[in-house]
Design a protein around this motif. Structure first.
Motif, PDB file in Angstrom:
ATOM      1  N   ALA A  28       0.856  -1.180   0.000  1.00  0.00           N
ATOM      2  CA  ALA A  28       0.000   0.000   0.000  1.00  0.00           C
ATOM      3  C   ALA A  28       0.895   1.235   0.000  1.00  0.00           C
ATOM      4  O   ALA A  28       1.724   1.399   0.888  1.00  0.00           O
ATOM      5  CB  ALA A  28      -0.903   0.002   1.232  1.00  0.00           C
ATOM      6  N   ILE A  29       0.730   2.069  -1.007  1.00  0.00           N
ATOM      7  CA  ILE A  29       1.464   3.327  -1.105  1.00  0.00           C
ATOM      8  C   ILE A  29       0.550   4.400  -0.518  1.00  0.00           C
ATOM      9  O   ILE A  29      -0.570   4.592  -1.001  1.00  0.00           O
ATOM     10  CB  ILE A  29       1.810   3.661  -2.578  1.00  0.00           C
ATOM     11  CG1 ILE A  29       2.473   2.466  -3.279  1.00  0.00           C
ATOM     12  CG2 ILE A  29       2.650   4.931  -2.655  1.00  0.00           C
ATOM     13  CD1 ILE A  29       3.782   2.012  -2.713  1.00  0.00           C
ATOM     14  N   CYS A  30       0.996   5.093   0.529  1.00  0.00           N
ATOM     15  CA  CYS A  30       0.117   5.998   1.277  1.00  0.00           C
ATOM     16  C   CYS A  30       0.790   7.333   1.576  1.00  0.00           C
ATOM     17  O   CYS A  30       2.003   7.398   1.770  1.00  0.00           O
ATOM     18  CB  CYS A  30      -0.268   5.365   2.607  1.00  0.00           C
ATOM     19  SG  CYS A  30      -1.003   3.725   2.479  1.00  0.00           S
ATOM     20  N   ALA A  35      -4.445  18.675   0.031  1.00  0.00           N
ATOM     21  CA  ALA A  35      -5.647  19.505  -0.043  1.00  0.00           C
ATOM     22  C   ALA A  35      -6.557  19.313   1.166  1.00  0.00           C
ATOM     23  O   ALA A  35      -7.156  20.262   1.656  1.00  0.00           O
ATOM     24  CB  ALA A  35      -6.412  19.208  -1.332  1.00  0.00           C
ATOM     25  N   THR A  36      -6.641  18.057   1.660  1.00  0.00           N
ATOM     26  CA  THR A  36      -7.591  17.756   2.740  1.00  0.00           C
ATOM     27  C   THR A  36      -6.918  17.380   4.054  1.00  0.00           C
ATOM     28  O   THR A  36      -7.560  17.401   5.102  1.00  0.00           O
ATOM     29  CB  THR A  36      -8.503  16.583   2.333  1.00  0.00           C
ATOM     30  OG1 THR A  36      -7.708  15.403   2.200  1.00  0.00           O
ATOM     31  CG2 THR A  36      -9.244  16.878   1.037  1.00  0.00           C
ATOM     32  N   GLY A  37      -5.653  16.977   3.999  1.00  0.00           N
ATOM     33  CA  GLY A  37      -4.953  16.492   5.186  1.00  0.00           C
ATOM     34  C   GLY A  37      -5.299  15.053   5.537  1.00  0.00           C
ATOM     35  O   GLY A  37      -4.703  14.466   6.429  1.00  0.00           O
ATOM     36  N   ARG A  38      -6.267  14.460   4.828  1.00  0.00           N
ATOM     37  CA  ARG A  38      -6.673  13.080   5.092  1.00  0.00           C
ATOM     38  C   ARG A  38      -5.718  12.105   4.406  1.00  0.00           C
ATOM     39  O   ARG A  38      -5.117  12.422   3.381  1.00  0.00           O
ATOM     40  CB  ARG A  38      -8.095  12.846   4.586  1.00  0.00           C
ATOM     41  CG  ARG A  38      -9.128  13.638   5.362  1.00  0.00           C
ATOM     42  CD  ARG A  38     -10.544  13.232   5.045  1.00  0.00           C
ATOM     43  NE  ARG A  38     -10.761  12.781   3.688  1.00  0.00           N
ATOM     44  CZ  ARG A  38     -11.795  13.142   2.940  1.00  0.00           C
ATOM     45  NH1 ARG A  38     -12.708  13.960   3.400  1.00  0.00           N
ATOM     46  NH2 ARG A  38     -11.918  12.664   1.720  1.00  0.00           N
ATOM     47  N   PRO A  39      -5.598  10.900   4.960  1.00  0.00           N
ATOM     48  CA  PRO A  39      -4.739   9.911   4.316  1.00  0.00           C
ATOM     49  C   PRO A  39      -5.317   9.482   2.974  1.00  0.00           C
ATOM     50  O   PRO A  39      -6.538   9.459   2.784  1.00  0.00           O
ATOM     51  CB  PRO A  39      -4.718   8.752   5.309  1.00  0.00           C
ATOM     52  CG  PRO A  39      -5.954   8.904   6.104  1.00  0.00           C
ATOM     53  CD  PRO A  39      -6.245  10.371   6.157  1.00  0.00           C
ATOM     54  N   CYS A  40      -4.432   9.185   2.051  1.00  0.00           N
ATOM     55  CA  CYS A  40      -4.837   8.657   0.752  1.00  0.00           C
ATOM     56  C   CYS A  40      -3.874   7.522   0.418  1.00  0.00           C
ATOM     57  O   CYS A  40      -2.765   7.458   0.943  1.00  0.00           O
ATOM     58  CB  CYS A  40      -4.826   9.738  -0.322  1.00  0.00           C
ATOM     59  SG  CYS A  40      -3.241  10.579  -0.546  1.00  0.00           S
ATOM     60  N   SER A  65      -4.509   6.298 -12.638  1.00  0.00           N
ATOM     61  CA  SER A  65      -4.743   6.358 -11.199  1.00  0.00           C
ATOM     62  C   SER A  65      -5.202   7.754 -10.776  1.00  0.00           C
ATOM     63  O   SER A  65      -4.591   8.759 -11.157  1.00  0.00           O
ATOM     64  CB  SER A  65      -3.462   6.002 -10.435  1.00  0.00           C
ATOM     65  OG  SER A  65      -3.628   6.248  -9.056  1.00  0.00           O
ATOM     66  N   THR A  66      -6.257   7.800  -9.973  1.00  0.00           N
ATOM     67  CA  THR A  66      -6.708   9.079  -9.422  1.00  0.00           C
ATOM     68  C   THR A  66      -6.079   9.341  -8.055  1.00  0.00           C
ATOM     69  O   THR A  66      -6.098  10.463  -7.572  1.00  0.00           O
ATOM     70  CB  THR A  66      -8.242   9.111  -9.307  1.00  0.00           C
ATOM     71  OG1 THR A  66      -8.667   8.010  -8.509  1.00  0.00           O
ATOM     72  CG2 THR A  66      -8.889   9.034 -10.689  1.00  0.00           C
ATOM     73  N   SER A  67      -5.519   8.311  -7.433  1.00  0.00           N
ATOM     74  CA  SER A  67      -4.876   8.473  -6.127  1.00  0.00           C
ATOM     75  C   SER A  67      -3.422   8.921  -6.250  1.00  0.00           C
ATOM     76  O   SER A  67      -2.927   9.663  -5.395  1.00  0.00           O
ATOM     77  CB  SER A  67      -4.929   7.155  -5.342  1.00  0.00           C
ATOM     78  OG  SER A  67      -6.256   6.806  -5.071  1.00  0.00           O
ATOM     79  N   ALA A  94      -7.738  -0.370  -2.870  1.00  0.00           N
ATOM     80  CA  ALA A  94      -7.845  -0.594  -4.312  1.00  0.00           C
ATOM     81  C   ALA A  94      -9.153  -0.028  -4.860  1.00  0.00           C
ATOM     82  O   ALA A  94      -9.314   0.108  -6.070  1.00  0.00           O
ATOM     83  CB  ALA A  94      -7.754  -2.083  -4.621  1.00  0.00           C
ATOM     84  N   GLY A  95     -10.088   0.313  -3.979  1.00  0.00           N
ATOM     85  CA  GLY A  95     -11.403   0.799  -4.388  1.00  0.00           C
ATOM     86  C   GLY A  95     -11.412   2.268  -4.759  1.00  0.00           C
ATOM     87  O   GLY A  95     -10.383   2.937  -4.800  1.00  0.00           O
TER      88      GLY A  95
END
Length: 170
Positions: A28-30, A35-40, A65-67, A94-95
């Motif tokens: 998992a690449i994280c 922009a939001t500070g949330r994990p992606c 990829s959008t992530s 992956a979702g």
């Protein structure tokens, strides 16, 4: 005569049919979305060690990829080596959900990147180079810090996720 002139084009269906026979680990690449500070995050099955000195790793990301653009903007990211039993983590990342981390336990690293609880290990990295890889981008990353725990890896093989099973053959 060029090699391209005598070599038939490999069709995507044939490529997938052959490559599905090669098992891969799941990583998992994280990062934290600026922009939001949330994990992606996103999942790759192409992760591997590249160099010991300097310490480099590599993986590829689909151009669609959008992530990846969110992670790329941060420059720093973590690679979480998923363990057997972390299939739900893999499926979530992956979702396409807006908040992929809603049901994932994690904590911030010293670099601010997400470390996923229960992973076999984590590697904090910074992007060193991006190379053209056809419909993918090949990422070369410099390792900043890393750690590992004991356990068995999550493996992708033949379109399925599962654990590693040691051969009993002599």
């Amino acid at each position: 005569m060029s090699l391209a002139a005598v070599t038939p084009a490999i069709q995507p269906d044939q490529y997938r049919a052959v490559m599905r026979h090669f098992p891969t680990g799941v990583a998992a690449i994280c990062s934290a979305d600026q922009a939001t500070g949330r994990p992606c995050g996103l999942i790759v099955g192409t992760f591997q060690a590249l160099s010991l000195d300097p310490a480099l790793v590599t993986f590829s990301i689909a151009r669609t990829s959008t992530s990846w653009p969110k992670i790329r903007r941060t420059v720093m990211f973590s690679v979480n080596l998923l363990a057997d039993g972390q299939q739900p983590v893999c499926r979530a990342l992956a979702g396409k959900a807006e908040d992929k981390f809603a049901a994932i336990e994690w904590k911030h690293s010293a670099y601010g990147t997400p470390h996923i609880a229960g992973s076999l290990g984590w590697i904090d990295c910074t992007i060193q180079q991006e190379l053209d890889g056809g419909d993918h981008v090949l990422i070369i990353a410099k390792v900043l810090e890393m750690a590992a725990d004991d356990g068995d890896p999550l493996v992708f093989h033949g379109g399925r996720l599962g654990g590693f099973r040691e051969s009993t053959a002599a």
